[in-house]
Scaffold this motif. Structure first.
Motif, PDB file in Angstrom:
ATOM      1  N   ALA A 128       0.808  -1.221   0.000  1.00  0.00           N
ATOM      2  CA  ALA A 128       0.000   0.000   0.000  1.00  0.00           C
ATOM      3  C   ALA A 128       0.838   1.266   0.000  1.00  0.00           C
ATOM      4  CB  ALA A 128      -0.935  -0.010   1.214  1.00  0.00           C
ATOM      5  N   ALA A 129       2.042   1.190   0.532  1.00  0.00           N
ATOM      6  CA  ALA A 129       2.904   2.382   0.583  1.00  0.00           C
ATOM      7  C   ALA A 129       4.021   2.336  -0.456  1.00  0.00           C
ATOM      8  CB  ALA A 129       3.500   2.524   1.980  1.00  0.00           C
ATOM      9  N   SER A 130       3.992   1.323  -1.318  1.00  0.00           N
ATOM     10  CA  SER A 130       5.062   1.149  -2.297  1.00  0.00           C
ATOM     11  C   SER A 130       4.728   1.853  -3.599  1.00  0.00           C
ATOM     12  CB  SER A 130       5.292  -0.340  -2.563  1.00  0.00           C
ATOM     13  OG  SER A 130       6.215  -0.530  -3.606  1.00  0.00           O
ATOM     14  N   SER A 131       5.780   2.290  -4.284  1.00  0.00           N
ATOM     15  CA  SER A 131       5.612   2.903  -5.612  1.00  0.00           C
ATOM     16  C   SER A 131       6.120   1.965  -6.710  1.00  0.00           C
ATOM     17  CB  SER A 131       6.379   4.232  -5.672  1.00  0.00           C
ATOM     18  OG  SER A 131       7.766   4.023  -5.424  1.00  0.00           O
ATOM     19  N   GLN A 132       6.479   0.740  -6.338  1.00  0.00           N
ATOM     20  CA  GLN A 132       7.004  -0.212  -7.307  1.00  0.00           C
ATOM     21  C   GLN A 132       5.898  -0.717  -8.248  1.00  0.00           C
ATOM     22  OE1 GLN A 132      10.271  -1.153  -7.602  1.00  0.00           O
ATOM     23  NE2 GLN A 132      10.680   0.386  -6.036  1.00  0.00           N
ATOM     24  N   GLU A 133       6.263  -0.989  -9.508  1.00  0.00           N
ATOM     25  CA  GLU A 133       5.316  -1.557 -10.462  1.00  0.00           C
ATOM     26  C   GLU A 133       4.969  -2.994 -10.068  1.00  0.00           C
ATOM     27  OE1 GLU A 133       6.870  -1.325 -14.395  1.00  0.00           O
ATOM     28  OE2 GLU A 133       6.148   0.723 -14.711  1.00  0.00           O
ATOM     29  N   PHE A 134       3.748  -3.359 -10.337  1.00  0.00           N
ATOM     30  CA  PHE A 134       3.280  -4.722 -10.063  1.00  0.00           C
ATOM     31  C   PHE A 134       2.398  -5.101 -11.252  1.00  0.00           C
ATOM     32  CE2 PHE A 134       1.358  -7.527  -6.422  1.00  0.00           C
ATOM     33  CZ  PHE A 134       1.624  -8.658  -7.181  1.00  0.00           C
ATOM     34  N   LYS A 135       3.039  -5.616 -12.298  1.00  0.00           N
ATOM     35  CA  LYS A 135       2.368  -5.811 -13.577  1.00  0.00           C
ATOM     36  C   LYS A 135       1.254  -6.848 -13.522  1.00  0.00           C
ATOM     37  CE  LYS A 135       4.522  -2.830 -16.154  1.00  0.00           C
ATOM     38  NZ  LYS A 135       3.773  -1.690 -16.741  1.00  0.00           N
ATOM     39  N   GLU A 136       1.542  -8.008 -12.940  1.00  0.00           N
ATOM     40  CA  GLU A 136       0.511  -9.033 -12.926  1.00  0.00           C
ATOM     41  C   GLU A 136       0.695 -10.014 -11.776  1.00  0.00           C
ATOM     42  OE1 GLU A 136       0.970 -10.736 -16.864  1.00  0.00           O
ATOM     43  OE2 GLU A 136       2.071 -12.431 -16.039  1.00  0.00           O
ATOM     44  N   LEU A 137      -0.429 -10.532 -11.322  1.00  0.00           N
ATOM     45  CA  LEU A 137      -0.456 -11.534 -10.267  1.00  0.00           C
ATOM     46  C   LEU A 137      -1.178 -12.755 -10.813  1.00  0.00           C
ATOM     47  CD1 LEU A 137      -0.141 -12.490  -7.302  1.00  0.00           C
ATOM     48  CD2 LEU A 137      -2.339 -11.381  -6.829  1.00  0.00           C
ATOM     49  N   VAL A 138      -0.492 -13.895 -10.791  1.00  0.00           N
ATOM     50  CA  VAL A 138      -1.077 -15.136 -11.288  1.00  0.00           C
ATOM     51  C   VAL A 138      -1.551 -15.973 -10.097  1.00  0.00           C
ATOM     52  CG1 VAL A 138      -0.684 -17.256 -12.596  1.00  0.00           C
ATOM     53  CG2 VAL A 138       0.410 -15.123 -13.322  1.00  0.00           C
ATOM     54  N   ILE A 139      -2.848 -16.263 -10.080  1.00  0.00           N
ATOM     55  CA  ILE A 139      -3.399 -17.117  -9.028  1.00  0.00           C
ATOM     56  C   ILE A 139      -3.239 -18.565  -9.484  1.00  0.00           C
ATOM     57  CG2 ILE A 139      -5.411 -17.646  -7.623  1.00  0.00           C
ATOM     58  CD1 ILE A 139      -4.374 -14.785  -7.292  1.00  0.00           C
ATOM     59  N   PRO A 140      -2.470 -19.369  -8.759  1.00  0.00           N
ATOM     60  CA  PRO A 140      -2.191 -20.748  -9.205  1.00  0.00           C
ATOM     61  C   PRO A 140      -3.465 -21.561  -9.435  1.00  0.00           C
ATOM     62  CG  PRO A 140      -0.764 -20.138  -7.384  1.00  0.00           C
ATOM     63  CD  PRO A 140      -1.785 -19.051  -7.497  1.00  0.00           C
ATOM     64  N   LYS A 141      -3.411 -22.431 -10.414  1.00  0.00           N
ATOM     65  CA  LYS A 141      -4.577 -23.256 -10.751  1.00  0.00           C
ATOM     66  C   LYS A 141      -4.949 -24.223  -9.635  1.00  0.00           C
ATOM     67  CE  LYS A 141      -1.789 -26.687 -13.271  1.00  0.00           C
ATOM     68  NZ  LYS A 141      -1.545 -27.306 -14.596  1.00  0.00           N
ATOM     69  N   SER A 142      -4.006 -24.506  -8.761  1.00  0.00           N
ATOM     70  CA  SER A 142      -4.248 -25.467  -7.677  1.00  0.00           C
ATOM     71  C   SER A 142      -5.129 -24.909  -6.574  1.00  0.00           C
ATOM     72  CB  SER A 142      -2.911 -25.907  -7.079  1.00  0.00           C
ATOM     73  OG  SER A 142      -2.167 -24.771  -6.663  1.00  0.00           O
ATOM     74  N   ALA A 158      -8.778 -11.328   0.767  1.00  0.00           N
ATOM     75  CA  ALA A 158      -7.432 -11.909   0.736  1.00  0.00           C
ATOM     76  C   ALA A 158      -6.427 -10.984   0.055  1.00  0.00           C
ATOM     77  CB  ALA A 158      -7.454 -13.269   0.050  1.00  0.00           C
ATOM     78  N   PHE A 159      -6.857 -10.302  -1.030  1.00  0.00           N
ATOM     79  CA  PHE A 159      -5.958  -9.409  -1.760  1.00  0.00           C
ATOM     80  C   PHE A 159      -6.490  -7.975  -1.774  1.00  0.00           C
ATOM     81  CE2 PHE A 159      -5.468 -13.670  -3.555  1.00  0.00           C
ATOM     82  CZ  PHE A 159      -4.087 -13.839  -3.513  1.00  0.00           C
ATOM     83  N   SER A 160      -7.397  -7.667  -0.900  1.00  0.00           N
ATOM     84  CA  SER A 160      -7.968  -6.319  -0.897  1.00  0.00           C
ATOM     85  C   SER A 160      -6.892  -5.291  -0.551  1.00  0.00           C
ATOM     86  CB  SER A 160      -9.113  -6.223   0.107  1.00  0.00           C
ATOM     87  OG  SER A 160      -8.647  -6.453   1.421  1.00  0.00           O
ATOM     88  N   GLY A 161      -6.941  -4.194  -1.255  1.00  0.00           N
ATOM     89  CA  GLY A 161      -6.003  -3.111  -0.973  1.00  0.00           C
ATOM     90  C   GLY A 161      -4.592  -3.334  -1.469  1.00  0.00           C
ATOM     91  N   VAL A 162      -4.365  -4.387  -2.269  1.00  0.00           N
ATOM     92  CA  VAL A 162      -3.033  -4.559  -2.873  1.00  0.00           C
ATOM     93  C   VAL A 162      -2.875  -3.423  -3.883  1.00  0.00           C
ATOM     94  CG1 VAL A 162      -1.555  -6.049  -4.253  1.00  0.00           C
ATOM     95  CG2 VAL A 162      -3.027  -7.038  -2.500  1.00  0.00           C
ATOM     96  N   ALA A 163      -2.021  -2.491  -3.574  1.00  0.00           N
ATOM     97  CA  ALA A 163      -2.079  -1.168  -4.194  1.00  0.00           C
ATOM     98  C   ALA A 163      -1.687  -1.125  -5.657  1.00  0.00           C
ATOM     99  CB  ALA A 163      -1.198  -0.207  -3.391  1.00  0.00           C
ATOM    100  N   ASN A 164      -0.673  -1.866  -6.077  1.00  0.00           N
ATOM    101  CA  ASN A 164      -0.076  -1.618  -7.394  1.00  0.00           C
ATOM    102  C   ASN A 164      -0.351  -2.683  -8.441  1.00  0.00           C
ATOM    103  OD1 ASN A 164       1.180   0.803  -6.479  1.00  0.00           O
ATOM    104  ND2 ASN A 164       2.751  -0.431  -5.472  1.00  0.00           N
ATOM    105  N   VAL A 165      -1.039  -3.736  -8.078  1.00  0.00           N
ATOM    106  CA  VAL A 165      -1.267  -4.806  -9.046  1.00  0.00           C
ATOM    107  C   VAL A 165      -2.151  -4.282 -10.181  1.00  0.00           C
ATOM    108  CG1 VAL A 165      -3.260  -5.758  -7.794  1.00  0.00           C
ATOM    109  CG2 VAL A 165      -1.943  -7.197  -9.369  1.00  0.00           C
ATOM    110  N   GLU A 166      -1.718  -4.571 -11.428  1.00  0.00           N
ATOM    111  CA  GLU A 166      -2.426  -4.074 -12.608  1.00  0.00           C
ATOM    112  C   GLU A 166      -3.249  -5.147 -13.312  1.00  0.00           C
ATOM    113  OE1 GLU A 166       0.294  -2.108 -15.229  1.00  0.00           O
ATOM    114  OE2 GLU A 166       1.191  -0.925 -13.623  1.00  0.00           O
ATOM    115  N   LYS A 167      -2.842  -6.404 -13.164  1.00  0.00           N
ATOM    116  CA  LYS A 167      -3.527  -7.474 -13.880  1.00  0.00           C
ATOM    117  C   LYS A 167      -3.559  -8.724 -13.009  1.00  0.00           C
ATOM    118  CE  LYS A 167      -3.356  -9.820 -18.400  1.00  0.00           C
ATOM    119  NZ  LYS A 167      -2.614  -9.908 -19.695  1.00  0.00           N
ATOM    120  N   VAL A 168      -4.714  -9.360 -12.973  1.00  0.00           N
ATOM    121  CA  VAL A 168      -4.867 -10.623 -12.248  1.00  0.00           C
ATOM    122  C   VAL A 168      -5.219 -11.707 -13.263  1.00  0.00           C
ATOM    123  CG1 VAL A 168      -6.279 -11.912 -10.610  1.00  0.00           C
ATOM    124  CG2 VAL A 168      -5.514  -9.601 -10.053  1.00  0.00           C
ATOM    125  N   ILE A 169      -4.448 -12.805 -13.213  1.00  0.00           N
ATOM    126  CA  ILE A 169      -4.669 -13.922 -14.134  1.00  0.00           C
ATOM    127  C   ILE A 169      -4.967 -15.171 -13.320  1.00  0.00           C
ATOM    128  CG2 ILE A 169      -3.625 -15.386 -15.910  1.00  0.00           C
ATOM    129  CD1 ILE A 169      -1.804 -13.032 -16.611  1.00  0.00           C
TER     130      ILE A 169
END
Length: 796
Positions: free
Chosen positions: A269-283, A291-302
C-alpha cells in the motif's frame, strides 16, 4: 658386377647369423624366468597358508569380542532389570506418542529449540539468546540443523515456532533466508521485523504451511522470493501490514490450495514499485474474504489455466486501485463472484465466464473505468444482485443473459442507455433500485417478469418508454417504481389483468400534486364499458387533456385468422393475426389485429460443427450449433474418437539379396503406426552370374584358370571353371611364315610392329640365382650348427 652381387649376398648371410643369437639368448632368459616362477609359487603357497592362519586368528578374536560384548550386554540388562530407577529417556513404541525434548539451545546461534527423539526433527522456539554478542547480524540464514552445545547429535529444523522472532527479536536483520528443510512457519514466527527488507527461500524448499500472521507487520519489507511451489496453505493475515512489499508472486508449478482471509490485505500500500501481474495458481481451491484487498499496485490478475477455484470470495480484490484487467481461465468452473469482489478497482472491461451463476452485491461497485461488461455465450448466471454494478459510470450498454432470474445492481450507472434481454429470457424479478439514477432511455420487459421492486427506475431522467412483451406475466408494480422519471412518455402493458397501483404514473415526480407529463400515453387493455381496466380508470381520473390511451396492438378478437401465423424462432419474433371481435378484457375490436410473438430463445442445437478432424493418431473435436441462428452450444464441446488405422503401406526394413533374406512390415499410411504382427520375410533373390574372375593367370609355360561368380554376393557359379590357354610367344624370324603364331622355345620373345624389341638372357639370370641359393644354404647350415653347439653346451 657379379662379384658385387656375391659380396652383398654374403654380407646378408652374416647379418642373419648375427640376428639369430639374441633370439636364442631370449629363450635362455625365459628358462631362468620359469625357474623363478616355480620358486615364487612355492613361496606363495607358504604365504597363503600363513594368511589362512591369520584369518583364523582374526575370526577367533572377533568371536571372542562378540561373546564379551554379548556378556557385557547381558550384565547391563540384568543391572537394568534389578535397578529400581527408571530410564532417563524412554521412547514409546507407539507412532502417536513421541519423546519430545524441550528447552535446548543451538550451539551455533543460541536459538532455543525443541526436538523429537524419534524423528530427529527440531522446532525453533525462541530467539531470546540470538546474537548474544550483540554483533548486529544483518544477513541471517536460519539454521537447517541444530545441536546442543557439547553434543554431537544434529537435528534437522523443520518448523519455525510461533513468535520465534516476534517483539523485535530480529534486531538488525535486513535479509533472512529460510532453509529448504522448513515445512512450517507458525504464527508470527517471522513477523515484526523492524529492519527486515528481504525474504529468501532456499531452492528446493519443502515449506508446506505459512500460518496466520507468519510474516505480518514487517513494515519495511520490500522484496520476497516467489512463495515456494511446495506451499499448500497460507493462513489469514499471513502478510498483512507488509505495506512496502510489491510485487509478490507464487512459484511456477505451485501446489497452493488455500489462502486465508486478509492474507495479503494492503500489501504494498505504501510502495511505488510496479506490479504488472499476479497469477493465481490453478491449484487454489479456496480463498478467504479480502485476501488481496487493498493490494495497491497490481495491474492485472490472471487465473491460471486449469483453475480449480469456483468462488471469488467477498472483497477478494476490493480497493485495488490500479487493477485494470482480470483474465479468467477458459476452463475455469467459476460459480460465484462474491460481494464486492472487484469493487473500487480500475477494471476497464470484464467478460463473465458462462459457468458463473451468481454475481454478488457490489461485485463491481464503483468500478468507475468499467466501460464493457459481457457474458460468454450460453451463460448460466441466474442472479445479478443489488448494486452489483453500482456507479459504473462509463458502462453504456449491457445484454442480460436469458438465464438471469433476478436482476438488480445498475444503480447510478449514469451512462447506461441501452439494456437488452436475450430472447427467451427467464427473468422474474427486477429488484429494488435496480436501474435507479441510471441513463436508461427505454426498456422492453420480458414476458416472464412478475415483479418490479420499489424505486426500480427512480429518477431515470432519460427514460422515455416502458414496454412489455406480448403475454407478459406482470400484474402490478411498486407504487414508486417510476418516481422522478419526468420524461416517461409511453407505458405499454400487454397483460389484461394488470392492476395499477403506481400513483405517480405520468407525473413528473412522486408528489401527489406533481405536474403531469404532457402527452403521456398508455397502451393497454381498455375493458368493457361496464368493467373498465385498472389502467383505463387511472387514465380517466388523471388525464390533463393531453394524455392518450390506446388499445392498438394489445386488444384483439378471439379468433386467429387462418394461415397468418408465423412461428417465432430462437432469435426472431413471429406474428399472429386475429379477427375482429370482443377482446378478453371486454373491449370491442372492429378490425383485424396483428400481434408480435416474442422470439423463443430456445435454440435447436442439432447441427454439428467439426473443430478438428479425428485421425488414427489424434482425437478430434466437435460442438453443436443451432440450426436456426448458428448460436453455439458451449456445453456441447466434446472429443471425437480416433478413426481406425489404414494399414495399406508396406515398408521394407531390410532388402533381400542373393545371400540373405530381407524383411518388411505393414504400417498406417496416415500416421505410420506399425501394424502388429505384420513382419514378413522377403525371400532371397536369384544370383546375378555376370562377373568373370581369373583364378590363375596363364603364362608362356603354364595354363591359367578362371570362373564366373555373382556380382552381388561373390558366390561362384557351379561348373563355371574355364582353362586359360598358355601364352604363345611371338618370334620375329617366323613372322613371315606363321604370323608369329608358332610356339616359341622360350628363349627369346620378340614384339613386332611399333613395339620395341626386348631380348632377355635367362641363362645369365639363372646362374646368378643359383649362386645366391647356394650361399644362403651354406649360411643357414652354419647358423644351425652354431646354435646346436650352444644349446648342447648349455645342457652340459
Amino acid at each position: 658386377m657379379k662379384s658385387k652381387r656375391l659380396l652383398a649376398v654374403m654380407l646378408s648371410g652374416f647379418m642373419v647369423l648375427g640376428s639369430m643369437t639374441p633370439v636364442f639368448a631370449e629363450e635362455v632368459k625365459n628358462e631362468n624366468t620359469n625357474d623363478n616362477a616355480v620358486v615364487s609359487e612355492e613361496q606363495q603357497g607358504t604365504d597363503i597358508n600363513n594368511s589362512e592362519e591369520v584369518n583364523d586368528n582374526k575370526e577367533t578374536v572377533i568371536t571372542d569380542k562378540y561373546e564379551q560384548d554379548k556378556t557385557s550386554e547381558d550384565v547391563k540388562a540384568e543391572e537394568n532389570t534389578s535397578s529400581n530407577e527408571p530410564s532417563k529417556t524412554v521412547k514409546s513404541s507407539s507412532k502417536t506418542s513421541k519423546a519430545v525434548v524441550t528447552g535446548q539451545f543451538d550451539e551455533a546461534t543460541g536459538i532455543k529449540f525443541s526436538y523429537d527423539e524419534d524423528t530427529k526433527e527440531a522446532t525453533l522456539t525462541n530467539s531470546d539468546n540470538f546474537d548474544p554478542d550483540g554483533k548486529g547480524i544483518v544477513n541471517f540464514t536460519i539454521p537447517s540443523k541444530v545441536k546442543v552445545a557439547g553434543g554431537s547429535e544434529e537435528y534437522v529444523v523443520t518448523k519455525l515456532g510461533a513468535g520465534l522472532f516476534s517483539s523485535g527479536g530480529m534486531g538488525n536483520i535486513e535479509e533472512i533466508t529460510v532453509p529448504k528443510t522448513i515445512e512450517m512457519i507458525d504464527m508470527m514466527a517471522l513477523g515484526e521485523g523492524a529492519k527486515l527488507k528481504t525474504i529468501k527461500f532456499e531452492e528446493g524448499s519443502q515449506l508446506k504451511t505459512i500460518a496466520s500472521y507468519a510474516f505480518s507487520a514487517n513494515m519495511v519489507l520490500e522484496n520476497m522470493d516467489p512463495i515456494p511451489k511446495s506451499v499448500e496453505t497460507i493462513g489469514e493475515q499471513a502478510f498483512s501490514l507488509c505495506i512496502y512489499l510489491s510485487p509478490f508472486s507464487f512459484e511456477e508449478g505451485s501446489n497452493l490450495k488455500s489462502i486465508g482471509e486478509y492474507a495479503f490485505e494492503s500489501v504494498g500500500a505504501a510502495s511505488s514499485q510496479e506490479f504488472k501481474e499476479l497469477v493465481i495458481p490453478k491449484s487454489v481451491t479456496s480463498v478467504g474474504s479480502q485476501a488481496f484487498s487493498g493490494v495497491a499496485n497490481v495491474e492485472k490478475v490472471i487465473f491460471e489455466e486449469g483453475s480449480n477455484l469456483d468462488t471469488i470470495s467477498p472483497s477478494m480484490f476490493y480497493q485495488c486501485p490500479k487493477l485494470k484487467d482480470v483474465v479468467f481461465a477458459k476452463s475455469m468452473n467459476l460459480k460465484t463472484i462474491g460481494n464486492a469482489a472487484f469493487g473500487k478497482t480500475a477494471i476497464t472491461d470484464i467478460k463473465i465466464p458462462n459457468s458463473v451463476e451468481t454475481i454478488g452485491r457490489g461485485a463491481f461497485v464503483e468500478c468507475s473505468e468499467l466501460a464493457s461488461c459481457t457474458f460468454e455465450e450460453m451463460s448460466k448466471v441466474k442472479t445479478i444482485d443489488v448494486s452489483a454494478f453500482q456507479k459504473c459510470v462509463k458502462l453504456k450498454e449491457i445484454v442480460i443473459p436469458k438465464s438471469v432470474e433476478t436482476l438488480g445492481g445498475f444503480k447510478g450507472c449514469t451512462s447506461l442507455a441501452d439494456i437488452t434481454f436475450q430472447a427467451g429470457s427467464k427473468l422474474k424479478t427486477i429488484s429494488n433500485q435496480a436501474f435507479m439514477e441510471s441513463g436508461i432511455k427505454g426498456i422492453k420487459l420480458p414476458k416472464s417478469v412478475e415483479t418490479i421492486g420499489t424505486l426500480a427506475f427512480y429518477d431515470c431522467k432519460d427514460l422515455a418508454i416502458i414496454d412489455t412483451e406480448e403475454g407478459s406475466a406482470l400484474t402490478s408494480t411498486a407504487s414508486d417504481m417510476i418516481s422522478g422519471c419526468e420524461n416517461l412518455k409511453t407505458f405499454r402493458i400487454t397483460n389484461p389483468n394488470f392492476i395499477n397501483n403506481c400513483n405517480n404514473l405520468g407525473k413528473v415526480n412522486d408528489r401527489y400534486d406533481s405536474a403531469k407529463i404532457d402527452g403521456f400515453t398508455i397502451i393497454a387493455h381498455k375493458g368493457s364499458d361496464a368493467s373498465k381496466s385498472s389502467l383505463y380508470q387511472y387514465y380517466e381520473n388523471n388525464t390533463d387533456g393531453s394524455w392518450v390511451f390506446k388499445t392498438e396492438g394489445v386488444c384483439h378478437g378471439p379468433d386467429e385468422v387462418p394461415s397468418t401465423k408465423v412461428e417465432p424462432t430462437c432469435a426472431n419474433a413471429g406474428s399472429i393475426t386475429y379477427s375482429a371481435g370482443t377482446c378478453a378484457c371486454g373491449n370491442e375490436v372492429s378490425d383485424e389485429v396483428t400481434l408480435e410473438i416474442p422470439a423463443t430463445g430456445n435454440h435447436t442445437f442439432d447441427k454439428t460443427v467439426v473443430d478438428k478432424t479425428a485421425t488414427c493418431s489424434e482425437k478430434g473435436k466437435e460442438h453443436k450449433i443451432c440450426s436456426v441462428c448458428n448460436d453455439i452450444d458451449y456445453d456441447s464441446y466434446k472429443d471425437i474418437d480416433m478413426i481406425p488405422h489404414i494399414f495399406d503401406k508396406t515398408v521394407v526394413d531390410k532388402a533381400a539379396t542373393c545371400a540373405e533374406e530381407g524383411s518388411k512390415h505393414v504400417e498406417c499410411s496416415v500416421c505410420n503406426t506399425k501394424k502388429e504382427n505384420s513382419d514378413e520375410t522377403i525371400g532371397v533373390i536369384p544370383h546375378k552370374f555376370d562377373k568373370e574372375v581369373v583364378d590363375k593367370e596363364a603364362t608362356y609355360t603354364e595354363e591359367g584358370s578362371k570362373h564366373t561368380e555373382c556380382s552381388v554376393c561373390g558366390t561362384k557359379k557351379e561348373g563355371s571353371d574355364v582353362v586359360i590357354q598358355k601364352l604363345v610367344k611371338k618370334d620375329e624370324s617366323n613372322n613371315n611364315n606363321n604370323n608369329g603364331d608358332s610356339t616359341s622355345n622360350g628363349s627369346t620373345v620378340t614384339n613386332t610392329g611399333s613395339d620395341k624389341t626386348s631380348v632377355n638372357n635367362p641363362q645369365t639370370s639363372d646362374e646368378m640365382n643359383m649362386v645366391l641359393y647356394v650361399l644362403l644354404g651354406l649360411v643357414s647350415l652354419g647358423a644351425v650348427g652354431t646354435v646346436g653347439y650352444k644349446i648342447k653346451k648349455r645342457n652340459i
